[in-house]
Design an enzyme around this catalytic site. Structure first.
Site, PDB file in Angstrom:
ATOM      1  N   ASP A   1      -0.988   6.164  -0.892  1.00  0.00           N
ATOM      2  CA  ASP A   1      -2.195   5.554  -1.428  1.00  0.00           C
ATOM      3  C   ASP A   1      -3.420   6.100  -0.691  1.00  0.00           C
ATOM      4  O   ASP A   1      -3.473   6.072   0.541  1.00  0.00           O
ATOM      5  CB  ASP A   1      -2.101   4.032  -1.258  1.00  0.00           C
ATOM      6  CG  ASP A   1      -3.202   3.273  -1.967  1.00  0.00           C
ATOM      7  OD1 ASP A   1      -3.729   3.795  -2.961  1.00  0.00           O
ATOM      8  OD2 ASP A   1      -3.522   2.152  -1.526  1.00  0.00           O
ATOM      9  N   HIS A   2      -4.383   6.590  -1.425  1.00  0.00           N
ATOM     10  CA  HIS A   2      -5.649   7.082  -0.868  1.00  0.00           C
ATOM     11  C   HIS A   2      -5.467   8.146   0.212  1.00  0.00           C
ATOM     12  O   HIS A   2      -6.032   8.035   1.303  1.00  0.00           O
ATOM     13  CB  HIS A   2      -6.481   5.917  -0.320  1.00  0.00           C
ATOM     14  CG  HIS A   2      -7.116   5.087  -1.393  1.00  0.00           C
ATOM     15  ND1 HIS A   2      -8.179   5.527  -2.149  1.00  0.00           N
ATOM     16  CD2 HIS A   2      -6.807   3.847  -1.844  1.00  0.00           C
ATOM     17  CE1 HIS A   2      -8.504   4.582  -3.026  1.00  0.00           C
ATOM     18  NE2 HIS A   2      -7.683   3.562  -2.868  1.00  0.00           N
TER      19      HIS A   2
ATOM     20  N   GLY B   1     -10.261  -4.865  -1.572  1.00  0.00           N
ATOM     21  CA  GLY B   1     -10.367  -5.983  -0.651  1.00  0.00           C
ATOM     22  C   GLY B   1     -10.450  -7.325  -1.360  1.00  0.00           C
ATOM     23  O   GLY B   1     -10.430  -7.424  -2.588  1.00  0.00           O
TER      24      GLY B   1
END
Length: 311
Positions: free
Chosen positions: A82-83, A181
């Site tokens: 991820d990312h 978030g």
């Protein structure tokens, strides 16, 4: 069954009008909770590891935990970065057994994003590893991803066909109003996904899998539970689940969930320790935490993704 990449998962999801849940993992209990839910519901799943999680838990430990989950569950599981923020990180994960990676060059100028995504895709495809890239920037903070609201930007549909054609990536994360978030919106601000952008993108890329990041719904009961047992979390507003379900019936084939898992796990641990202050065996408070993860994932699979029974 070995680990799989996302190619066949996404093809079936696009044709079936559902999405695959992509859940972030950091330790054994999280892996177990997620995959127990998937086994029970016979749902395919993407277990994804951020750069921060890889630093925390160690690449080898995480890959072996995920390989164990494949043995224990028998459901299709993809192991995804991820990312990823560099070619070197993506290459390390590909070489180390990941079956899917994300290269996130969304913060770069367009041509640099194209060049970086193409470099990763060219390398990954030699090993049958699928690649996700991103156009547009989501606001918010989660692990190593930090984007101020003023720097966030919606995806420009006019760029997507050129980007996908030139890079050769297998899926595309777009920015249509989600945010990383728990604190996605200000109090009183109404969440709204730009379905017009999603529809435009899907027309320009027919049959191509789209990804939504920052898609946790921030279930209020867990925020309240954390506060009840000693927390100080302010009110948090997530993405309404009915919007995510609508996106899953369109071109969105992968929906990322991380914050909801963290909230469920933390709430369960705090509740247990508050009610049993003399207990100090980690197995005693991590067992209900694992159960909370499992129940959250079951809910997401059934009511948001729509992928139950699709293994």
């Amino acid at each position: 069954m070995p680990l799989v990449n996302t190619r066949e998962m996404f093809k079936k999801a696009y044709e079936g009008g559902y999405a695959i849940g992509a859940f972030n993992v950091n330790n054994m209990e999280i892996v177990q909770g997620i995959t127990e839910a998937c086994k029970e519901l016979q749902a395919p799943v993407i277990l994804q590891v951020s750069a921060g999680a890889r630093k925390y838990a160690n690449h080898t430990y995480l890959t072996k935990l995920v390989e164990a989950a494949v043995i224990e569950t028998g459901v299709p599981i993809a192991l995804h970065l991820d990312h990823g923020n560099s070619f070197e990180l993506c290459k390390s994960c590909i070489d180390g057994g990941f079956t899917s990676v994300m290269i996130d060059g969304s913060h770069l100028p367009y041509e640099e994003n194209v060049a970086l995504a193409k470099k990763v895709a060219d390398y990954a495809h030699q090993f049958d590893v699928t690649v996700e890239a991103e156009l547009g920037q989501l606001a918010g903070i989660e692990d190593d991803v930090k984007v101020d609201a003023e720097n966030a930007s919606f995806t420009d549909p006019a760029q997507v066909e050129d980007f996908v054609t030139r890079t050769g990536v297998d899926s595309l994360a777009i920015a249509i109003g989600t945010s990383h978030g728990a604190y996605k919106f200000k109090p009183g601000q109404k969440p709204q996904l730009r379905f017009d952008i999603l529809e435009d993108v899907s027309k320009r890329l027919p049959g191509f899998p789209i990804v939504l990041h920052g898609a946790s719904s921030v279930v209020p009961e867990f925020v309240e539970m954390i506060n009840k047992y000693g927390g100080e979390m302010p009110d948090a507003i997530g993405i309404p689940e009915e919007m995510l379900r609508q996106a899953a019936t369109m071109a969105v084939c992968k929906i990322n969930v991380d914050s909801d898992l963290r909230l469920a796990m933390t709430a369960a641990v705090r509740k247990y320790l508050a009610e049993n202050p003399s207990h100090f065996d980690p197995r005693q408070y991590l067992a209900p935490a694992r159960d909370a993860i499992r129940d959250m994932v079951k809910h997401k699979i059934t009511d948001v993704m729509g992928c139950a029974g699709k293994a």
